[in-house]
Write an enzyme that holds these catalytic residues in place. Structure first.
Site, mmCIF file in Angstrom:
data_model
loop_
_atom_site.group_PDB
_atom_site.id
_atom_site.type_symbol
_atom_site.label_atom_id
_atom_site.label_comp_id
_atom_site.label_asym_id
_atom_site.label_seq_id
_atom_site.Cartn_x
_atom_site.Cartn_y
_atom_site.Cartn_z
ATOM 1 N N HIS A 183 0.833 -1.206 0.000
ATOM 2 C CA HIS A 183 0.000 0.000 0.000
ATOM 3 C C HIS A 183 0.876 1.269 0.000
ATOM 4 C CE1 HIS A 183 -3.792 2.131 1.295
ATOM 5 N NE2 HIS A 183 -2.897 3.010 1.708
ATOM 6 N N GLU A 184 1.797 1.341 0.960
ATOM 7 C CA GLU A 184 2.632 2.544 1.082
ATOM 8 C C GLU A 184 3.548 2.694 -0.127
ATOM 9 O OE1 GLU A 184 1.607 4.590 3.066
ATOM 10 O OE2 GLU A 184 0.510 3.322 4.474
ATOM 11 N N HIS A 186 1.602 4.410 -2.828
ATOM 12 C CA HIS A 186 1.606 5.874 -2.656
ATOM 13 C C HIS A 186 2.952 6.453 -3.095
ATOM 14 C CE1 HIS A 186 -2.170 6.416 -0.639
ATOM 15 N NE2 HIS A 186 -1.858 5.692 0.414
ATOM 16 N N HIS A 223 3.488 6.559 -6.848
ATOM 17 C CA HIS A 223 2.638 7.606 -7.425
ATOM 18 C C HIS A 223 3.313 8.976 -7.226
ATOM 19 C CE1 HIS A 223 -1.804 9.200 -7.734
ATOM 20 N NE2 HIS A 223 -1.064 9.599 -8.729
HETATM 21 ZN ZN LIG Z 1 -3.317 5.120 1.882
#
Ligand SMILES: [Zn+2]
Length: 593
Positions: free
Chosen positions: A387-388, A391, A394
Site C-alpha cells: 500500500h505505502e 503511494h 505515485h
Molecule cells: Zn493510503
C-alpha cells in the site's frame, strides 16, 4: 516480533534522512534562508495584475519558498517520528511548524489578490505561454470566481471562519479529552480497560462476550451524550449548508464536489451501486455466520477472524520481495524503480521504542519518497508495505514528470495507486499458494477490506448526504432523528445482523462527518483500483500503459478527466460494478473451497 532489536537499529533498515540534509547544520542553513525567500514574494504585493512576466516571477518566487519550507518540514517531521521522545526532532518540527504559520499568515493576500483580478486579466494569464506551468492553477482560480463574493463580504466570511468552526472543536475536545470509557468484562468476568485503540483490538477478540461488551460499552458513551453530540454535528452541517448558500451553490453537497468537479450523479451513483451489491454483503455475512458457528450474528461479530489459521511470519526481505514480484504486471521499469526503495533506503522498517506508530508514505518534491513502517512479520504488514509503496511510486512519478505546481495529485485520486498494489499482491498470493487454509485466509482479508472500505464508507457517504438534505429541507437534526436514520441505514446494509445496543449513535463518533463529503472518495478510489488491478493483472497492456501515465500525471487535470485518460470512466457506473464483480468472484471462490 520477528526481529531482534539489532535488526531495528541496523542503519540498513532505517530510512536515509541524510539524503535530505546531511547534517543539522545544513538544515539550519536552509532554515535561515526562509525570511529572505519570503521577502522575495512579499515585494509582489499589489502587483500580481501586471504583465504575465511579472506574475511568472511572483509565482516562481512563491514556488521557491514553498519548496524550501516543505523540504525543511519534511526532514523535521520524519526526524521527529523516528523517536517521538527525543527533544531534538520535536524542537525542529515545532520551529518549522511555527515558521510555516508565519509564512502562510504573511502571504494570506496572495490568492485573494489573484482572485480579485478581472476575468479578462485572468484569461490573458491563462493564455500566456510564459505561465504554462501555472495555467491549471489559474484556471481553477477563475472557476472559483463564480462563487466569490464582494471584497467586504469576503472579509466578513473570513472573520467568521473561526467561530463557524466551533462545532468541530467541541467534537474534537469531547472525543479526545473529556470522553472516558468504562472498563469491559470478558466471558470469565475479567475487566479490561477500554479506549479508542483497545476498542479495535477487543472487537477482534475470540471472546464473544468481550466483543459485545466492547461494542456496547464504547458506543454507550456516545449514546449517553447523544443530545450534545447531535447539537455539535448539527452545527457543522449548518455551517456547510450556510456557507454553500452564501457562495450561491445549489446545495452543500454540490459546494463540496465543486473543487474536484465531480457531478452529483457520481456521488449518487456510488450509493446506488453499493445498494445493488448489498446481496453480496449479505452473502459474506452468511458465510461468516456459518464459519463462526453463530446463529444470532451481531454487528460486534464483524471483525473477528474466521478460522484459527495464521500464515507463517514473513521476514521483511521476503515481504519486500513478495511485493516486488506481485507488481511485475506493471512492467520492468516500475519494478526497477520500486526496488530503489531498498537500495536508496526509503523505508524505516521496524518498530523501535519511541517511534511513531502506524505507517505512511512521505517525503517532498525535492526528495525521494520516505516510508514509515512498523513491520512485525504478519501478512497484513506485507499488504501495508504494498500500500505505502503504491503511494510512494505515485508520488515519485508525479514529482519526476510534473513541475512543482502540478505534481500534488488530489485526494480523490490518492488511494488508487495504494489499493491497486494491495490488490496485485492479493492476486499474486492467491495464485501462488495451493494451501486451502492460506487461500481462505487471503480471501477473508480481502472481504474485510472490501466491506470496510467500499460498503462502510458508502454507508457513511449516504448518511452524510441525507443529513445535509434534512437540514436543507428545514428538518431539525435532533439526536432521535440522527439515531433513527443511522439505524435505518445499518439495517439496510446489514439486513440479517443484530444491532448491538448503543450502535445507533455510531454517527456521533465519526470525525469525518465534520469534513463535508470526504469519505465517498475512499469508496470511489477503492473501486477504481479494482478496475485497474483486475485489468492489469489479466494482462491488458493498453490499460497498464495508461495507468502508468496516470501515475505520472499528478494534478494536471480534474480527477474525472485524469481517470478518463487512463481508460476509466467514473461518470458511468461500470467501473463500480467491475469492483463488485471482483468481490463476487472472490465469494464464489470461497464457497468452492
Ligand atoms: Zn493510503
Amino acid at each position: 516480533m520477528t526481529t531482534s532489536q539489532n535488526h531495528a537499529d541496523n542503519k540498513e533498515n532505517q530510512w536515509n534522512l541524510e539524503s535530505l540534509y546531511p547534517s543539522s547544520q545544513s538544515w539550519e542553513q536552509d532554515f535561515a534562508c526562509i525570511d529572505e525567500a519570503l521577502k522575495q514574494v512579499t515585494v509582489f504585493r499589489g502587483r500580481l495584475g501586471g504583465t504575465p512576466d511579472q506574475l511568472k516571477n511572483a509565482l516562481e518566487q512563491s514556488t521557491k519558498l514553498e519548496r524550501l519550507v516543505e523540504k525543511l518540514y519534511s526532514f523535521a517531521h520524519h526526524r521527529s517520528d523516528e523517536d517521538t521522545r527525543k527533544t531534538e526532532g520535536q524542537a525542529i518540527q515545532a520551529r518549522i511548524g511555527s515558521k510555516l504559520s508565519q509564512v502562510s499568515a504573511e502571504l494570506a493576500w496572495f490568492e485573494p489578490e489573484l482572485l480579485a483580478l478581472p476575468e479578462s486579466k485572468l484569461q490573458e494569464f491563462i493564455s500566456s505561454p510564459d505561465l504554462k506551468d501555472y495555467r491549471r492553477k489559474l484556471e481553477v482560480l477563475k472557476r472559483a470566481k463564480a462563487h466569490q463574493r464582494t471584497a467586504a463580504e469576503e472579509e466578513i466570511l473570513s472573520l467568521l471562519s473561526d467561530p463557524l468552526s466551533a462545532a468541530h472543536k467541541v467534537f474534537n475536545l469531547f472525543e479526545n479529552a473529556d470522553l472516558k470509557f468504562p472498563s469491559v468484562r470478558d466471558s470469565k468476568g475479567q475487566e479490561h480497560p477500554l479506549d479508542h485503540s483497545s476498542y479495535r483490538k477487543y472487537l477482534e477478540s475470540r471472546d464473544r462476550t468481550l466483543r459485545q461488551n466492547t461494542m456496547t460499552g464504547y458506543h454507550g458513551q456516545f449514546f449517553a451524550h447523544r443530545n450534545t453530540l447531535a447539537a455539535s454535528l448539527e452545527g457543522a452541517v449548518k455551517q456547510h449548508v450556510v456557507t454553500a448558500k452564501i457562495r450561491k451553490y445549489p446545495s452543500a453537497i454540490e459546494a463540496s464536489l465543486f473543487s474536484d468537479q465531480i457531478p452529483l450523479s457520481v456521488y449518487n451513483g456510488l450509493i446506488e451501486v453499493a445498494h445493488e451489491g448489498l446481496p453480496l454483503m449479505d452473502r459474506t455475512i452468511r458465510l461468516r455466520k456459518k464459519a463462526l458457528g453463530i446463529s444470532d450474528y451481531r454487528m460486534s461479530d464483524n471483525d473477528v477472524a474466521v478460522g484459527e489459521y495464521e500464515p507463517k511470519e514473513i521476514p521483511y526481505d521476503e515481504g519486500f520481495h513478495l511485493v516486488a514480484e506481485a507488481v511485475r504486471p506493471l512492467g520492468s521499469q516500475y519494478v526497477q524503480d520500486l526496488l530503489k526503495a531498498k537500495t536508496d533506503r526509503w523505508v524505516d522498517v521496524y518498530p523501535r521504542p519511541g517511534k511513531c506508530s502506524g505507517a505512511y508514505s512521505g517525503g517532498c518534491y525535492d526528495s525521494h519518497p520516505f516510508i514509515l513502517m512498523n513491520y512485525n512479520g504478519r501478512v497484513g504488514e506485507v499488504f501495508t508495505l504494498a500500500h505505502e509503496l503504491g503511494h510512494s511510486m505515485h508520488s515519485l512519478y508525479s514529482r519526476k514528470y510534473q513541475p512543482y505546481s502540478l505534481w500534488q495529485y488530489p485526494i480523490f485520486l490518492a488511494e488508487i495507486a495504494s489499493t491497486t498494489n494491495e490488490l496485485l499482491l492479493y492476486f499474486y498470493l492467491m495464485k501462488n499458494t495451493t494451501k486451502r487454509e492460506e487461500k481462505e485466509y487471503y480471501l477473508n482479508y480481502f472481504f474485510k477490506s472490501f466491506r470496510g472500505t467500499f460498503f462502510r464508507q458508502t454507508q457513511f457517504a449516504e448518511f452524510e448526504r441525507d443529513i445535509h438534505a434534512f437540514e436543507e429541507q428545514g428538518e431539525p437534526l435532533t439526536a432521535q432523528k440522527l439515531c433513527d436514520h443511522y439505524l435505518k441505514l445499518i439495517t439496510q446494509y446489514y439486513p440479517n445482523v443484530q444491532v448491538d445496543d448503543g450502535l445507533s449513535a455510531e454517527w456521533a463518533r465519526i470525525p469525518h462527518f465534520y469534513y463535508d463529503f470526504y469519505v465517498y472518495k475512499y469508496a470511489t478510489s477503492y473501486a477504481a483500483a479494482h478496475f485497474f488491478a483486475r485489468k492489469i493483472y489479466d494482462g491488458d497492456l493498453a490499460i497498464r500503459d495508461k495507468y502508468l501515465e496516470f501515475l505520472k500525471s499528478g494534478n494536471c487535470a480534474d480527477p474525472l478527466i485524469t481517470l478518463q485518460k487512463a481508460g476509466l470512466d467514473l461518470s458511468t457506473k461500470d467501473p463500480l460494478r467491475t469492483a463488485l464483480k471482483v468481490f463476487e468472484s472472490a465469494l464464489d471462490e470461497y464457497e468452492r473451497l
